[in-house]
Design an enzyme around this catalytic site. Sequence first.
Site, PDB file in Angstrom:
ATOM      1  CG  ASP A   1     -37.683   2.442 -30.770  1.00 26.83           C
ATOM      2  OD1 ASP A   1     -36.839   2.285 -31.667  1.00 26.83           O
ATOM      3  OD2 ASP A   1     -38.303   3.502 -30.607  1.00 26.83           O
TER       4      ASP A   1
ATOM      5  NE  ARG B   1     -31.513   7.762 -32.173  1.00 30.31           N
ATOM      6  CZ  ARG B   1     -32.662   7.504 -32.795  1.00 30.31           C
ATOM      7  NH1 ARG B   1     -33.749   7.260 -32.083  1.00 30.31           N
ATOM      8  NH2 ARG B   1     -32.740   7.493 -34.107  1.00 30.31           N
TER       9      ARG B   1
ATOM     10  CG  ASP C   1     -38.382   7.802 -27.974  1.00 32.00           C
ATOM     11  OD1 ASP C   1     -37.205   7.582 -27.629  1.00 32.00           O
ATOM     12  OD2 ASP C   1     -38.906   7.306 -28.986  1.00 32.00           O
TER      13      ASP C   1
ATOM     14  CG  ASP D   1     -41.690   2.706 -32.288  1.00 28.95           C
ATOM     15  OD1 ASP D   1     -42.262   1.961 -33.102  1.00 28.95           O
ATOM     16  OD2 ASP D   1     -41.324   3.870 -32.559  1.00 28.95           O
TER      17      ASP D   1
END
Length: 354
Positions: free
Chosen positions: A176, A232, A180, A152
């Site tokens: 994206d 997020r 992460d 991603d």
Amino acid sequence: MKMNMIDNCWRPNLEWRRHRQQLATCSVGYVGKMKNNIGNDLIYYKVTDPSDDPTNPKPGTLRYGASVIQGKVWITFQKDMNIRLIKPLLISSFTTIDGRGVKVHIANNACLMIFKATNIIIHSIRIHHCKAQAAGMVMGPNGKVIHLGPVDGDAIRLITASKIWIDHNTLYECEDGLLDVTRGSTNVTISNNWFREQDKVMLLGHDDGYVRDKNMKITVVYNHFGPNCNQRMPRIRHGYAHVANNLYFGWMQYAIGGSMGPSLKSEANLFIAPKVGNKEVTWRKIGNTSGDKWKFYSVRDAFENGANFAVTKGGLVPKPNYSKEQGFKVVDVKSVRSLTRSSGAFQCSRASIC
């Protein structure tokens, strides 16, 4: 100028260019100190060439220093650079990427990946407009060419990584997410970064079914979120996050959320809600876990523009249980604006100070 604990460790030293290794002693939180990244066997490597070859990197390029050279490597940059990576950059263990003193952009295609690696510092880099990548061959973190599946468009992705310090970077507008932390990654500190202009900002935990992430421990401190971040900041699955002394400048859906019964201690953060829209800081995905397994605690946070935080009722506030070298003092929320004023990649003067 009032500095936070990390910056105060090295920034007052006007000779910091001659003592770059000092940075490795300044980290706090679950990453601990980065002393494994320095020592007499340290290799200094200077990036002189902004080009990129994913399978046969040339000496002088970033990929050669970050993927080919093994051992303790401290990477700096000869001058301001715009680096367009052809494929994701897989960073070797014991590597420091230090962008202080110049303006380095990694942008407009592939970006950074930490895959089964440890003891890595990423400092003062601008990472943006990252794009999804098809599968292909790329130099792996062990200096050997490997096949990498599709990825991603994340700015920085951690996969089964540990002891990672991400400090003073500016991240925005990626396809994206911006950061992460997945598949069993742990002992990570995310500090002094500026996250802006992004839908999905930070994901902690791979997916709802990946139970290894129960062991994940993350510190998120002194970061600036916003403007124009949607959700997020972070989103947590399974694991534990200590989120302290951050500035949240608005959100659209939510600021902090999660699923699969994660644990969060939100401490002395400043949450400034958007003028219109959702004022609630938190979001919980209700699925197979019952509500009483959630542990979202707010301690000494401050809320402006009607922001509010749905806390878990009852029980004790979970402590981070830091070791002596991991620990730091969480300051009063009144100081958050000044402590996060220098968030993001530095605009260091050539003369001396950052």
